[in-house]
Design a protein around this motif. Structure first.
Motif, PDB file in Angstrom:
ATOM      1  N   ALA A  63       0.830  -1.196   0.000  1.00  0.00           N
ATOM      2  CA  ALA A  63       0.000   0.000   0.000  1.00  0.00           C
ATOM      3  C   ALA A  63       0.864   1.245   0.000  1.00  0.00           C
ATOM      4  N   ALA A  64       0.370   2.309  -0.589  1.00  0.00           N
ATOM      5  CA  ALA A  64       1.116   3.561  -0.646  1.00  0.00           C
ATOM      6  C   ALA A  64       1.435   4.080   0.749  1.00  0.00           C
ATOM      7  N   SER A  65       0.544   3.873   1.689  1.00  0.00           N
ATOM      8  CA  SER A  65       0.759   4.362   3.053  1.00  0.00           C
ATOM      9  C   SER A  65       1.920   3.666   3.745  1.00  0.00           C
ATOM     10  N   ARG A  80      -9.164   7.176 -18.244  1.00  0.00           N
ATOM     11  CA  ARG A  80     -10.402   7.488 -17.533  1.00  0.00           C
ATOM     12  C   ARG A  80     -10.329   8.811 -16.783  1.00  0.00           C
ATOM     13  N   ALA A  81      -9.246   9.531 -16.974  1.00  0.00           N
ATOM     14  CA  ALA A  81      -9.111  10.845 -16.348  1.00  0.00           C
ATOM     15  C   ALA A  81     -10.116  11.821 -16.974  1.00  0.00           C
ATOM     16  N   PRO A  82     -10.559  12.824 -16.207  1.00  0.00           N
ATOM     17  CA  PRO A  82     -10.127  13.118 -14.839  1.00  0.00           C
ATOM     18  C   PRO A  82     -10.896  12.389 -13.755  1.00  0.00           C
ATOM     19  N   ALA A  83     -12.002  11.691 -14.123  1.00  0.00           N
ATOM     20  CA  ALA A  83     -12.884  11.127 -13.102  1.00  0.00           C
ATOM     21  C   ALA A  83     -12.169  10.148 -12.173  1.00  0.00           C
ATOM     22  N   VAL A  84     -11.223   9.362 -12.711  1.00  0.00           N
ATOM     23  CA  VAL A  84     -10.569   8.350 -11.889  1.00  0.00           C
ATOM     24  C   VAL A  84      -9.836   8.981 -10.708  1.00  0.00           C
ATOM     25  N   PHE A  85      -9.372  10.228 -10.862  1.00  0.00           N
ATOM     26  CA  PHE A  85      -8.624  10.879  -9.795  1.00  0.00           C
ATOM     27  C   PHE A  85      -9.524  11.586  -8.783  1.00  0.00           C
ATOM     28  N   ASP A  86     -10.841  11.456  -8.952  1.00  0.00           N
ATOM     29  CA  ASP A  86     -11.777  11.957  -7.941  1.00  0.00           C
ATOM     30  C   ASP A  86     -11.898  10.988  -6.766  1.00  0.00           C
ATOM     31  N   ASP A  87     -11.366   9.784  -6.934  1.00  0.00           N
ATOM     32  CA  ASP A  87     -11.464   8.756  -5.896  1.00  0.00           C
ATOM     33  C   ASP A  87     -10.673   9.163  -4.647  1.00  0.00           C
ATOM     34  N   ALA A  88     -11.321   9.136  -3.490  1.00  0.00           N
ATOM     35  CA  ALA A  88     -10.688   9.587  -2.247  1.00  0.00           C
ATOM     36  C   ALA A  88      -9.505   8.717  -1.859  1.00  0.00           C
ATOM     37  N   ASP A  89      -9.614   7.394  -2.054  1.00  0.00           N
ATOM     38  CA  ASP A  89      -8.506   6.503  -1.711  1.00  0.00           C
ATOM     39  C   ASP A  89      -7.278   6.782  -2.581  1.00  0.00           C
ATOM     40  N   LEU A  90      -7.514   7.053  -3.858  1.00  0.00           N
ATOM     41  CA  LEU A  90      -6.404   7.337  -4.760  1.00  0.00           C
ATOM     42  C   LEU A  90      -5.750   8.676  -4.392  1.00  0.00           C
ATOM     43  N   GLN A  91      -6.553   9.665  -4.074  1.00  0.00           N
ATOM     44  CA  GLN A  91      -5.995  10.956  -3.667  1.00  0.00           C
ATOM     45  C   GLN A  91      -5.179  10.815  -2.381  1.00  0.00           C
ATOM     46  N   ARG A  92      -5.678  10.014  -1.452  1.00  0.00           N
ATOM     47  CA  ARG A  92      -4.957   9.792  -0.201  1.00  0.00           C
ATOM     48  C   ARG A  92      -3.617   9.098  -0.474  1.00  0.00           C
ATOM     49  N   ALA A  93      -3.627   8.144  -1.411  1.00  0.00           N
ATOM     50  CA  ALA A  93      -2.394   7.428  -1.758  1.00  0.00           C
ATOM     51  C   ALA A  93      -1.370   8.379  -2.373  1.00  0.00           C
ATOM     52  N   THR A  95      -1.129  11.587  -1.814  1.00  0.00           N
ATOM     53  CA  THR A  95      -0.633  12.411  -0.710  1.00  0.00           C
ATOM     54  C   THR A  95       0.375  11.648   0.136  1.00  0.00           C
ATOM     55  N   ASP A  96       0.085  10.387   0.423  1.00  0.00           N
ATOM     56  CA  ASP A  96       0.999   9.557   1.221  1.00  0.00           C
ATOM     57  C   ASP A  96       2.366   9.446   0.549  1.00  0.00           C
ATOM     58  N   LEU A  97       2.381   9.157  -0.750  1.00  0.00           N
ATOM     59  CA  LEU A  97       3.655   9.026  -1.457  1.00  0.00           C
ATOM     60  C   LEU A  97       4.391  10.360  -1.523  1.00  0.00           C
ATOM     61  N   ALA A  98       3.653  11.437  -1.765  1.00  0.00           N
ATOM     62  CA  ALA A  98       4.278  12.760  -1.864  1.00  0.00           C
ATOM     63  C   ALA A  98       4.964  13.141  -0.555  1.00  0.00           C
ATOM     64  N   ARG A  99       4.357  12.798   0.566  1.00  0.00           N
ATOM     65  CA  ARG A  99       4.954  13.119   1.867  1.00  0.00           C
ATOM     66  C   ARG A  99       6.257  12.357   2.100  1.00  0.00           C
ATOM     67  N   GLN A 100       6.370  11.189   1.495  1.00  0.00           N
ATOM     68  CA  GLN A 100       7.533  10.333   1.719  1.00  0.00           C
ATOM     69  C   GLN A 100       8.651  10.589   0.712  1.00  0.00           C
ATOM     70  N   ALA A 101       8.356  11.336  -0.352  1.00  0.00           N
ATOM     71  CA  ALA A 101       9.291  11.438  -1.481  1.00  0.00           C
ATOM     72  C   ALA A 101      10.052  12.759  -1.507  1.00  0.00           C
ATOM     73  N   ARG A 102      11.276  12.691  -1.993  1.00  0.00           N
ATOM     74  CA  ARG A 102      12.072  13.904  -2.216  1.00  0.00           C
ATOM     75  C   ARG A 102      11.520  14.704  -3.388  1.00  0.00           C
ATOM     76  N   ARG A 103      11.050  14.004  -4.406  1.00  0.00           N
ATOM     77  CA  ARG A 103      10.476  14.667  -5.568  1.00  0.00           C
ATOM     78  C   ARG A 103       9.317  13.818  -6.066  1.00  0.00           C
ATOM     79  N   ILE A 104       8.393  14.463  -6.750  1.00  0.00           N
ATOM     80  CA  ILE A 104       7.217  13.746  -7.252  1.00  0.00           C
ATOM     81  C   ILE A 104       6.964  14.149  -8.696  1.00  0.00           C
ATOM     82  N   ALA A 105       6.559  13.184  -9.509  1.00  0.00           N
ATOM     83  CA  ALA A 105       6.353  13.422 -10.935  1.00  0.00           C
ATOM     84  C   ALA A 105       5.054  12.788 -11.392  1.00  0.00           C
TER      85      ALA A 105
END
Length: 328
Positions: A63-65, A80-93, A95-105
């Protein structure tokens, strides 16, 4: 990160576009053949396997967390964008990866994921040209530039569609290990270090329909067989045994341009191919029917907003040359 492998975390989810993450992953994997520089890890929002847009089932590492510290987090896109990124679990994932990463792409429509979580607020961003208007409309705080192949501000990167993810990954490798390593990877993968110009060189060509009628196909073949010969509307009409007026109507109705504009586009595409194969500007101009380097230069500037010499210079590195070098 000197002396140790850089950990790359790639977020996968149901509906992910396979090429968006496979391309960059192959760049990092290819780099490992000579430098052993990267550790690739794949995550999903819950740790469960996912199914790509093409139907391929893909296993993940967790899991991303639970990713732990990362050097780089990569968010691929989806058809399926942009609708697929409206998913709360995906957005949380994300955010979790971004907090752990030096850079994000983000790759392609993955920019919607970064924008949905606020990561792109106040930042420049790009995405595939077909998604650009929707991204700008949905997220007005994001400075969307549909012309760019990829963008970088601080430690946040975005890229356009599919192959642009490879461009971005090569740029990250160059940042980490220098141009020579990135160039070697590009050569082994049979790709360019950096493609010239912006997305207009691709969107313009893709938006022009492929000839369907025998008349339009005959025109394309006639020009391609010998781009240097005269191609007035009268001469083309005679070649396909129709009147000039009928030929103009067919080309305009089918392709949305005049015969002259269509011929110019065909010649320009040939010139691009010649330049990419290593031909000089003079050789490319002559062989593609432009007659002179000056005529080719004018056509390049009008279509791609870059000169032929600037186009070739951009293949030397993932880093764009200074603006002054593109004016020659």
């Amino acid at each position: 990160m000197t002396g140790q492998r850089r950990r790359i975390g790639i977020l996968l989810f149901d509906g992910v576009k396979a090429l968006d993450f496979v391309g960059p992953a192959e760049v990092f994997s290819e780099t490992n053949l000579t430098t052993d520089a990267y550790e690739l890890r794949f995550y999903s929002p819950t740790g469960a396997d996912v199914t790509a847009f093409m139907g391929l089932r893909i296993g993940v590492d967790g899991a991303a967390s639970e990713s732990g510290p990362l050097d780089t987090a990569i968010i691929p896109g989806s058809e399926r964008a942009p609708a697929v990124f409206d998913d709360a679990d995906l957005q949380r994932a994300i955010t979790d990866l971004a907090r752990q990463a030096r850079r994000i792409a983000s790759i392609c429509s993955g920019a919607f994921g970064l924008a949905a979580t606020g990561l792109l607020d106040g930042h420049p961003a790009t995405t595939h040209w077909k998604f650009a208007d929707a991204l700008a409309s949905r997220y007005p705080r994001v400075a969307v530039d549909s012309e760019r192949i990829f963008t970088k501000q601080g430690d946040i990167y975005t890229s356009a569609g599919v192959a642009a993810g490879i461009d971005l990954a090569l740029s990250l490798v160059e940042d980490d290990h220098g141009a020579e390593v990135a160039r070697s990877v590009a050569q082994h993968l049979l790709v360019y270090m950096r493609r010239s110009g912006g997305q207009s060189q691709f969107s313009a060509a893709l938006k022009m329909p492929v000839p369907r009628t025998s008349i339009a196909r005959a025109v394309a073949e006639y020009v391609s067989d010998d781009p240097t010969r005269a191609t007035s509307v009268t001469e083309l009409a005679a070649h396909v045994n129709v009147s000039p007026r009928h030929l103009t109507r067919v080309i305009r109705d089918e392709l949305g341009v005049t015969p002259a504009a269509y011929i110019a586009s065909l010649r320009l595409e040939l010139a691009v191919n010649l330049l990419e194969s290593g031909a000089s500007i003079a050789q490319s101009a002559s062989a593609s029917g432009f007659g002179s380097p000056a005529a080719l230069r004018r056509a390049f500037l009008a279509r791609y907003r870059v000169t032929p010499s600037g186009y070739q210079q951009r293949f030397r590195s993932t880093v764009a040359p200074p603006a002054g070098e593109l004016s020659a």
